[in-house]
Design an enzyme around this catalytic site. Structure first.
Site, short mmCIF file in Angstrom:
data_model
loop_
_atom_site.label_atom_id
_atom_site.label_comp_id
_atom_site.label_asym_id
_atom_site.label_seq_id
_atom_site.Cartn_x
_atom_site.Cartn_y
_atom_site.Cartn_z
N ASP A 108 0.78 -1.20 -0.01
CA ASP A 108 -0.05 0.08 -0.08
C ASP A 108 0.87 1.25 -0.08
O ASP A 108 2.08 1.04 -0.07
CB ASP A 108 -0.84 0.01 1.34
CG ASP A 108 -2.05 -1.24 1.31
OD1 ASP A 108 -2.39 -1.69 0.15
OD2 ASP A 108 -2.33 -1.40 2.43
N LYS A 109 0.06 2.31 -0.10
CA LYS A 109 0.92 3.54 -0.06
C LYS A 109 1.72 3.70 1.18
O LYS A 109 1.36 3.57 2.36
CB LYS A 109 -0.12 4.91 -0.16
CG LYS A 109 0.53 6.42 0.00
CD LYS A 109 -0.54 7.24 0.13
CE LYS A 109 0.07 8.97 0.01
NZ LYS A 109 -1.05 9.67 -0.11
#
Length: 199
Positions: A108-109
């Protein structure tokens, strides 16, 4: 007679035209045999390989390439570096499926990874790793590139994945405390946290 002469002329004209067309059609084939028709395609020697890399995901929107191409991701940086290094066909940077690109997992980010594995077809050379790293930002490093079988799938064949979650200590401070980044856990803090997680 005149009609017969016209027909004869048409036949001669048609035969000449057909021969000319055949010559034009044959010329590219003749050139291709001599090597003059089109330049050599260096990526015809690409082989399926597994590549190991590590990265700090702080400034990236995750691992997976964004289809629109507007967000900076690990894959977009890696594919761009591979293309600039001449390791993959430059067109594959935006169409990684043509290189049979797969990843062991996504992030994920803001998430970082150590020893992440991806697989794709590349032009493997002795200096591949150093060439690709020269085009990568300092927060992404390629470690190894090794040859694998054509049916290798890094996502399905991964035998382990380890996840490590890091949390700042002040996240465990009592709600009654005035907290700054200098706050540290007391002697009983970790014990109390573990007791909560048991339930």
């Amino acid at each position: 007679d005149c009609a017969g002469t016209d027909i004869s002329k048409k036949k001669v004209y048609n035969s000449v035209k057909t021969a000319s067309e055949k010559e034009v059609a044959f010329k590219p084939f003749e050139q291709s045999l001599s090597g003059d028709f089109r330049p050599d395609y260096p990526w015809k020697k690409v082989k399926k390989c597994a590549a190991m890399l590590s990265f700090s995901g702080k400034d990236y929107h995750g691992m997976q390439r964004n289809q629109v191409g507007e967000l900076k991701t690990i894959e977009s940086e890696l594919l761009a570096a591979l293309a600039k290094a001449g390791t993959i066909d430059p067109q594959w940077e935006h169409t990684p499926a043509k290189a049979f690109f797969t990843r062991a997992s996504r992030t994920d980010k803001g998430v970082s990874a150590a020893r992440m594995v991806v697989s794709l077809k590349v032009l493997q050379e002795e200096d591949t790793v150093s060439k690709v790293n020269s085009h990568l930002p300092p927060d992404i490093r390629l470690h190894h590139v090794v040859r694998v079988g054509k049916n290798f799938n890094c996502q399905q064949l991964a035998d382990a994945r380890t996840y490590l979650y890091l949390t700042p200590t002040f996240a465990f401070s009592p709600v009654t405390d005035v907290v700054t980044e200098q706050w540290r856990c007391g002697p009983d803090t970790i014990k109390n946290i573990n007791d909560v997680f048991k339930h």
